[in-house]
Design a protein around this motif. Sequence first.
Motif, PDB file in Angstrom:
ATOM      1  N   PRO A   3       6.273  -4.595  -2.372  1.00 45.05           N
ATOM      2  CA  PRO A   3       6.649  -3.202  -2.641  1.00 45.05           C
ATOM      3  C   PRO A   3       8.150  -2.962  -2.441  1.00 45.05           C
ATOM      4  N   GLY A   4       8.700  -3.565  -1.385  1.00 40.99           N
ATOM      5  CA  GLY A   4      10.134  -3.397  -1.141  1.00 40.99           C
ATOM      6  C   GLY A   4      10.969  -4.041  -2.228  1.00 40.99           C
ATOM      7  N   LEU A   5      10.563  -5.232  -2.681  1.00 38.33           N
ATOM      8  CA  LEU A   5      11.311  -5.930  -3.727  1.00 38.33           C
ATOM      9  C   LEU A   5      11.274  -5.149  -5.035  1.00 38.33           C
ATOM     10  N   TRP A  18      -3.650   1.788 -11.377  1.00 40.34           N
ATOM     11  CA  TRP A  18      -4.922   2.050 -10.692  1.00 40.34           C
ATOM     12  C   TRP A  18      -6.001   2.528 -11.667  1.00 40.34           C
ATOM     13  N   LYS A  19      -5.590   3.097 -12.806  1.00 41.71           N
ATOM     14  CA  LYS A  19      -6.564   3.579 -13.785  1.00 41.71           C
ATOM     15  C   LYS A  19      -7.168   2.438 -14.604  1.00 41.71           C
ATOM     16  N   THR A  20      -6.539   1.252 -14.530  1.00 42.83           N
ATOM     17  CA  THR A  20      -7.013   0.109 -15.300  1.00 42.83           C
ATOM     18  C   THR A  20      -7.532  -0.955 -14.349  1.00 42.83           C
ATOM     19  N   PRO A  21      -8.847  -1.005 -14.127  1.00 36.22           N
ATOM     20  CA  PRO A  21      -9.408  -1.909 -13.113  1.00 36.22           C
ATOM     21  C   PRO A  21      -8.976  -3.363 -13.272  1.00 36.22           C
ATOM     22  N   GLU A  41      -1.741   2.408  -1.176  1.00 37.11           N
ATOM     23  CA  GLU A  41      -2.200   3.285  -0.098  1.00 37.11           C
ATOM     24  C   GLU A  41      -1.332   4.537  -0.014  1.00 37.11           C
ATOM     25  N   GLN A  42      -0.016   4.361  -0.074  1.00 36.22           N
ATOM     26  CA  GLN A  42       0.898   5.504  -0.019  1.00 36.22           C
ATOM     27  C   GLN A  42       0.701   6.413  -1.224  1.00 36.22           C
ATOM     28  N   MET A  43       0.483   5.831  -2.403  1.00 37.58           N
ATOM     29  CA  MET A  43       0.284   6.613  -3.615  1.00 37.58           C
ATOM     30  C   MET A  43      -0.996   7.434  -3.529  1.00 37.58           C
ATOM     31  N   TYR A  44      -2.074   6.821  -3.013  1.00 43.00           N
ATOM     32  CA  TYR A  44      -3.339   7.540  -2.867  1.00 43.00           C
ATOM     33  C   TYR A  44      -3.169   8.760  -1.961  1.00 43.00           C
ATOM     34  N   ASN A  85     -11.835   7.905  -1.603  1.00 40.58           N
ATOM     35  CA  ASN A  85     -12.047   7.340  -0.274  1.00 40.58           C
ATOM     36  C   ASN A  85     -10.748   7.013   0.447  1.00 40.58           C
ATOM     37  N   ASN A  86      -9.651   6.917  -0.293  1.00 45.54           N
ATOM     38  CA  ASN A  86      -8.362   6.570   0.309  1.00 45.54           C
ATOM     39  C   ASN A  86      -7.440   7.767   0.470  1.00 45.54           C
ATOM     40  N   ASN A  87      -7.909   8.956   0.102  1.00 45.68           N
ATOM     41  CA  ASN A  87      -7.060  10.148   0.210  1.00 45.68           C
ATOM     42  C   ASN A  87      -7.492  10.951   1.439  1.00 45.68           C
ATOM     43  N   THR A  88      -6.823  10.711   2.547  1.00 45.76           N
ATOM     44  CA  THR A  88      -7.204  11.334   3.821  1.00 45.76           C
ATOM     45  C   THR A  88      -7.128  12.860   3.787  1.00 45.76           C
TER      46      THR A  88
END
Length: 289
Positions: A40-42, A91-94, A109-112, A146-149
């Motif tokens: 992600p950083g790269l 994420w929309k394309t499995p 995770e951050q995007m969710y 499930n990943n959106n707190t």
Amino acid sequence: MAFAHPLSDHWNSKPTDRPIHLLLNLYDLVVKETDGHFFPGLLREIQELDLPYNRLLILALDRKSPKSITKTVRQTLEQLETSCLSLADVWKTPSLHKGIRNIFHASFEQMYHRMDLTNRTTAEELVHIARSGDSNSTRSILRLLNNNTPFKISLHKAYQDIPHPDEMVLVRYHPGPRTSRCPDPHAAIGLINQLAIAISCCKNLTPSQSFHMVHWLYGFLRRHGGPVDPDFVRAMYHAGIVRRRRDGLNIPATQYQYILWIVEKFEGRAVVQQLTAPPEVGESNINSQ
């Protein structure tokens, strides 16, 4: 993890291999001291510096991963590096998400967490995918929920009714701006209900797939304290009983009794009696709901 130079490849090594390994090792050490996420950083640095495409992501993955990279992963990394594709599109394309989800796990995770699922445009897009997509795309939506707190936290607040205008209450319902960190609870429940209806009617899902996914949403609601509305119950009945009847499939006795138990729990005994009437009467009542 430091980048190891494979000894078995020495015979085919190039003069540039050692400097590349040293630079990647150095960058890996720097990243560990900041956010700790290499790829992600790269990718972020490449996009911020607006570097011309030079296969840097693919090169880093070739050096870092002991496994060979598939053609799909290479094409996805190329599109990400050239900004022709974003992680929000992936994420929309499995098929694409499956290949790179471990590489960009932190970014996903951050995007969710940042996505406002109750935003009207986003909600409509999710419902459209659930209505017309296949099992993989629908599972992507369930994974997103499930990943959106913040979304999960908001569900239990939907028990607070919105005051009717006739009540002329002095305090507006849950005042404050609505953001991805503070979604509207009633909009969140509305999205769950719409998804349940869309999934229960999706022609690209088998009756069994529809029922299990609607049941997953039911468990999701119960785990996070959200109310179960009649629309949701009817979507479960449609997916688990009506669709199987229409396709001439047997309904497992435990599944049938379980669904009726849920109907009675949230809609009352009278509705169950109506649904279990003789077939010709029962089916007409179901279709009219």
